[in-house]
Enzyme design. Structure first.
Site, PDB file in Angstrom:
ATOM      1  N   HIS A  60       0.843  -1.193   0.000  1.00 28.43           N
ATOM      2  CA  HIS A  60       0.000   0.000   0.000  1.00 28.43           C
ATOM      3  C   HIS A  60       0.878   1.243   0.000  1.00 28.43           C
ATOM      4  O   HIS A  60       1.951   1.255   0.605  1.00 28.43           O
ATOM      5  CB  HIS A  60      -0.868   0.051   1.269  1.00 28.43           C
ATOM      6  CG  HIS A  60      -1.958  -0.963   1.312  1.00 28.43           C
ATOM      7  ND1 HIS A  60      -3.046  -0.922   0.483  1.00 28.43           N
ATOM      8  CD2 HIS A  60      -2.117  -2.052   2.091  1.00 28.43           C
ATOM      9  CE1 HIS A  60      -3.847  -1.937   0.756  1.00 28.43           C
ATOM     10  NE2 HIS A  60      -3.310  -2.636   1.722  1.00 28.43           N
ATOM     11  N   HIS A 111      -2.003  -0.540  12.500  1.00 28.14           N
ATOM     12  CA  HIS A 111      -1.123   0.612  12.498  1.00 28.14           C
ATOM     13  C   HIS A 111      -1.403   1.546  13.659  1.00 28.14           C
ATOM     14  O   HIS A 111      -2.472   1.543  14.255  1.00 28.14           O
ATOM     15  CB  HIS A 111      -1.231   1.372  11.165  1.00 28.14           C
ATOM     16  CG  HIS A 111      -2.597   1.919  10.872  1.00 28.14           C
ATOM     17  ND1 HIS A 111      -3.665   1.135  10.537  1.00 28.14           N
ATOM     18  CD2 HIS A 111      -3.059   3.202  10.847  1.00 28.14           C
ATOM     19  CE1 HIS A 111      -4.729   1.872  10.315  1.00 28.14           C
ATOM     20  NE2 HIS A 111      -4.397   3.140  10.511  1.00 28.14           N
ATOM     21  N   GLU A 119      -7.754  10.975  13.592  1.00 27.71           N
ATOM     22  CA  GLU A 119      -8.583  10.673  12.430  1.00 27.71           C
ATOM     23  C   GLU A 119     -10.058  10.705  12.821  1.00 27.71           C
ATOM     24  O   GLU A 119     -10.463  10.049  13.783  1.00 27.71           O
ATOM     25  CB  GLU A 119      -8.256   9.278  11.875  1.00 27.71           C
ATOM     26  CG  GLU A 119      -6.805   9.083  11.470  1.00 27.71           C
ATOM     27  CD  GLU A 119      -6.507   7.649  11.074  1.00 27.71           C
ATOM     28  OE1 GLU A 119      -7.418   6.793  11.213  1.00 27.71           O
ATOM     29  OE2 GLU A 119      -5.387   7.363  10.630  1.00 27.71           O
ATOM     30  N   TYR A 163     -18.426   1.014   3.234  1.00 27.63           N
ATOM     31  CA  TYR A 163     -16.972   1.118   3.325  1.00 27.63           C
ATOM     32  C   TYR A 163     -16.445  -0.114   4.031  1.00 27.63           C
ATOM     33  O   TYR A 163     -16.796  -0.385   5.180  1.00 27.63           O
ATOM     34  CB  TYR A 163     -16.556   2.387   4.074  1.00 27.63           C
ATOM     35  CG  TYR A 163     -15.053   2.543   4.172  1.00 27.63           C
ATOM     36  CD1 TYR A 163     -14.314   2.880   3.038  1.00 27.63           C
ATOM     37  CD2 TYR A 163     -14.376   2.329   5.363  1.00 27.63           C
ATOM     38  CE1 TYR A 163     -12.940   3.017   3.096  1.00 27.63           C
ATOM     39  CE2 TYR A 163     -12.996   2.474   5.436  1.00 27.63           C
ATOM     40  CZ  TYR A 163     -12.279   2.812   4.303  1.00 27.63           C
ATOM     41  OH  TYR A 163     -10.910   2.939   4.370  1.00 27.63           O
ATOM     42  N   HIS A 177      -4.966   0.527  15.792  1.00 25.06           N
ATOM     43  CA  HIS A 177      -6.250   0.096  15.265  1.00 25.06           C
ATOM     44  C   HIS A 177      -6.049  -0.760  14.016  1.00 25.06           C
ATOM     45  O   HIS A 177      -4.999  -0.741  13.380  1.00 25.06           O
ATOM     46  CB  HIS A 177      -7.189   1.274  14.987  1.00 25.06           C
ATOM     47  CG  HIS A 177      -6.597   2.423  14.233  1.00 25.06           C
ATOM     48  ND1 HIS A 177      -5.704   3.312  14.779  1.00 25.06           N
ATOM     49  CD2 HIS A 177      -6.780   2.852  12.963  1.00 25.06           C
ATOM     50  CE1 HIS A 177      -5.362   4.228  13.898  1.00 25.06           C
ATOM     51  NE2 HIS A 177      -6.004   3.964  12.777  1.00 25.06           N
TER      52      HIS A 177
END
Length: 464
Positions: A309, A352, A358, A367, A388
């Site tokens: 990613h 991560h 956020e 989603y 998380h």
């Protein structure tokens, strides 16, 4: 194309152009207004041709007896690329008003997010909120509610997130989630519907009309303005292209002895001012300090075409600088339909911890990156440096076999308000019955796979 549903289901705005078989168009078919394209440009617009003076900004006499008014949003001697101002030519200037009176605080709003404020909470807990109910009978001001934020508007650096007037504190980035907004500004009208965003900057007067029940999100920033992120190795194009941002064209309303109330927000408090003329009487204007809107389906996604990613900064639509050049005050990111083709790569969000706070929302669709029920209109909050990631079942499934090349997030747009600042949560959101906590038990069954390989590991270590 008909209104929202078809635009929700397209993979990208390019589909509306039918492979060049029809004339291309820049706005959705149900948008009633015309716009000026670009970002950060010096624009000019006049509802009556020949109104704007040329060769100077402030002539002794303006055509039609109009008044000249300048709006400056930066220090007079700010560097040219950061200097923000606009010249307006209007029937009566904004100074013609009848003073200010205090208004009561709007219930459920907050502006001071310093931990010494007893009305905000600091918490590392991963929180989420189900969609909030639409406030019956509320207008744009009384319908505002505050989720979280950082700093204080009087410090000229910070931000607040609201749900859904002159805002003298900062800039509003408005994200409709349900219902269209018909926004009248001094510079002209904007029509903004789910799948689009708009930015109304500090000090710019605006009025919001809605079509039925309306809900959405607002990111308010103090002491900075939104700009396009740098593209670095991407080169000149990609992400949100400057030409896709649309600014209003001048359209004036003249009223005689017509009482208006202007609500000012300053230092998080509300004040009322009355005047006997319409605040939207601007016949012509020019400048680079202008409200704008953007259709999120025009975002040009980039990503990995081999393995792994790339950091989520590739999803950044707008950013706002802080005093630290390496840590933005706020980023606005979206997760919209795109291809995912990386091979030999764990596809869901990896586990991560990152420095950013956020706050995430969903405009429409589904989603897949959330491990709890995440509906359109929901809010999810992750505190900076708190770990998380997904539940074990999703980790196991994603690790079991190579994923196919596929389109992801089809029919969906999720977004993230991200900041280098630590958020505190406002009382209204903390005590809301819509709040729920990410259940830590969802990670209890994360298997210790390493221990099952201890014999093999010990043999390797013994052979050193």
């Amino acid at each position: 194309m008909s209104p929202t549903p078809d635009y929700q289901n397209i993979f990208h705005w390019a589909e509306t152009q039918k492979e060049g078989a029809i004339p291309a168009y820049a706005t959705r078919k149900n948008d009633p207004y015309e716009y000026l394209p670009g970002f950060g440009n010096h624009f000019e617009s006049e509802a009556v041709p020949g109104t704007i003076p040329h060769g100077q900004n402030n002539p002794r006499c303006v055509r039609f007896g109009l008044y000249t008014e300048q709006m400056t949003a930066s220090a007079f001697n700010a560097p040219r690329h950061m200097n923000k101002n606009a010249w307006l030519y209007r029937a009566r200037p904004a100074v013609a008003h009848q003073g200010f009176t205090d208004l009561p605080t709007v219930e459920g709003t907050e502006s001071c997010f310093l931990p010494l404020n007893p009305r905000v909470k600091v918490s590392p807990t991963q929180l989420a909120w189900l969609p909030f109910d639409v406030v019956d009978g509320a207008d744009f001001v009384t319908g505002l509610r505050t989720i979280a934020g950082s700093g204080d508007p009087t410090l000229r650096e910070g931000l607040a997130t609201h749900r859904a007037f002159v805002n003298s504190d900062g800039d509003y980035l408005i994200v409709p989630q349900q219902g269209a907004l018909d926004i009248q500004t001094e510079f002209g009208p904007l029509y903004v519907q789910p799948g689009e965003i708009c930015v109304i900057q500090r000090g710019q007067r605006f009025r919001v009309s809605v079509e039925g029940p309306t809900r959405g999100y607002i990111l308010e920033i103090w002491g900075s303005n939104f700009e396009l992120p740098e593209l670095g190795p991407l080169g000149a194009n990609g992400l949100a292209n400057a030409r896709d941002f649309l600014h209003p064209k001048a359209k004036y309303t003249i009223t005689k002895d017509d009482p208006w109330e202007i609500v000012y927000k300053m230092g998080g408090r509300y004040f009322s001012s009355t005047q006997n003329h319409c605040p939207f009487d601007v016949v012509a204007w020019h400048g680079n300090y202008v409200p704008y809107k953007y259709d999120l389906t025009k975002f040009v996604n980039v990503g990995s075409i081999s393995v792994d990613h790339i950091d989520p900064s590739i999803f950044c639509v707008l950013t706002a600088r802080s005093r630290d050049p390496n840590a933005p005050l706020a980023d606005f990111l979206i997760f919209s339909p795109r291809w995912d083709v990386a091979s030999h790569t764990y596809r869901p969000p990896y586990y991560h911890r990152n420095v950013a706070s956020e706050l995430m929302g969903l405009i429409y669709g589904e989603y897949g990156g959330r491990s709890d029920e995440f509906q359109p209109g929901s809010v999810s909050f992750e505190c900076g440096m708190v770990p998380h990631g997904v539940a074990y079942e999703e980790f196991k499934a994603a690790s079991a076999q190579p994923p196919p090349e596929m389109q992801i997030s089809k029919g969906s747009i999720a977004f993230m308000f991200e900041s280098s600042r630590q958020f505190t949560v406002a009382d209204w959101a903390w005590n809301s019955e819509k709040k729920h906590v990410h259940e830590p038990k969802m990670w209890d069954n994360l298997v210790d796979n390493f221990s099952s390989h201890l014999d093999e590991v010990n043999e390797i270590l013994a052979g050193k």
